[in-house]
Design a protein around this motif. Sequence first.
Motif, short mmCIF file in Angstrom:
data_model
loop_
_atom_site.label_atom_id
_atom_site.label_comp_id
_atom_site.label_asym_id
_atom_site.label_seq_id
_atom_site.Cartn_x
_atom_site.Cartn_y
_atom_site.Cartn_z
N THR A 16 0.92 -1.26 -0.29
CA THR A 16 0.20 -0.09 -0.16
C THR A 16 0.68 1.05 0.15
OG1 THR A 16 -1.16 -1.43 1.20
CG2 THR A 16 -1.78 1.29 1.30
N LEU A 17 1.89 0.84 0.59
CA LEU A 17 3.11 2.29 0.78
C LEU A 17 3.58 2.93 -0.79
CD1 LEU A 17 4.94 4.60 2.60
CD2 LEU A 17 6.24 2.37 2.81
N VAL A 66 3.56 5.47 -5.97
CA VAL A 66 3.72 6.02 -7.32
C VAL A 66 2.24 6.30 -7.68
CG1 VAL A 66 2.84 4.61 -9.13
CG2 VAL A 66 4.69 3.71 -7.30
N GLN A 67 1.05 6.73 -6.87
CA GLN A 67 -0.29 7.18 -7.42
C GLN A 67 -0.04 8.66 -7.89
OE1 GLN A 67 -3.50 5.68 -5.39
NE2 GLN A 67 -2.35 4.05 -4.82
N VAL A 83 13.11 5.46 2.16
CA VAL A 83 12.22 4.95 3.66
C VAL A 83 12.44 3.52 3.27
CG1 VAL A 83 9.82 4.54 3.98
CG2 VAL A 83 10.57 6.57 2.01
N MET A 84 12.46 3.24 4.92
CA MET A 84 13.06 1.91 5.11
C MET A 84 11.89 1.04 6.45
SD MET A 84 15.54 -0.29 7.19
CE MET A 84 16.99 -0.60 6.44
N GLU A 142 0.86 3.16 10.07
CA GLU A 142 0.53 1.93 9.22
C GLU A 142 0.66 2.76 7.68
OE1 GLU A 142 -1.91 -0.28 8.40
OE2 GLU A 142 -1.82 -0.56 10.65
N PRO A 143 0.71 2.84 6.37
CA PRO A 143 0.91 3.21 4.75
C PRO A 143 1.12 4.93 5.17
CG PRO A 143 0.05 1.30 4.96
CD PRO A 143 -0.51 1.52 5.89
N GLU A 144 -0.40 5.44 5.54
CA GLU A 144 -0.82 6.38 5.38
C GLU A 144 0.02 7.72 6.53
OE1 GLU A 144 -3.67 4.20 3.46
OE2 GLU A 144 -2.47 3.99 5.90
#
Length: 195
Positions: A34-35, A40-41, A97-98, A183-185
Amino acid sequence: MNDHPLSNSAEKCLAGKRVLVALTGGIACYKVCTLVSRLVQNDADVRVMMTEAATKFVGPMTFQSLSGNPVMTSLWDTGENPDAEHIGLARWCDLVVMAPASANSIAKMVHGIADSFVSTVMLAVPKETPMVIAPAMNADMWENAATQRNMSLLKELYPQVRLVGPEEGWQACRAVGYGRMSEPEDIVATCLSTL
């Protein structure tokens, strides 16, 4: 059309940014799908690198499909950089980003161990390049004195690091406590504030 709450602000900050995402071994690798998709989006140019352990949780093809770029897993992979691939990627990125950042990967960073593609790239990242680190591990591993010492050393040795998490909650090992990857967000939000 992307109707995610972060999309409008992210488009302004991530368009054209080169983000290198490093996955290390842990069940939280599934959240990184998701991240990467969110990055990319929002028009970031995303490259992914994975430790061998990370590939046991989610396959490189998943991240190649999501990022649109080959995934690096070995020092012997070849790419498009004229330098050695680990040096080329370390110089290429605007942000690293790790996620998930395992106890092992954090220990390697603070002790300068470069025995995998990911740990070698992390050691080669220029000191002015910002890094977002999202720790993820079992609650007992997180609370271990060695891990806490390594976290203190990480902050001391890498002032360019922004930590996100870990969070408290239920873990795949059936424990409850700190160690859940954010969370990815939340990680995307930290990327935005870092850039």
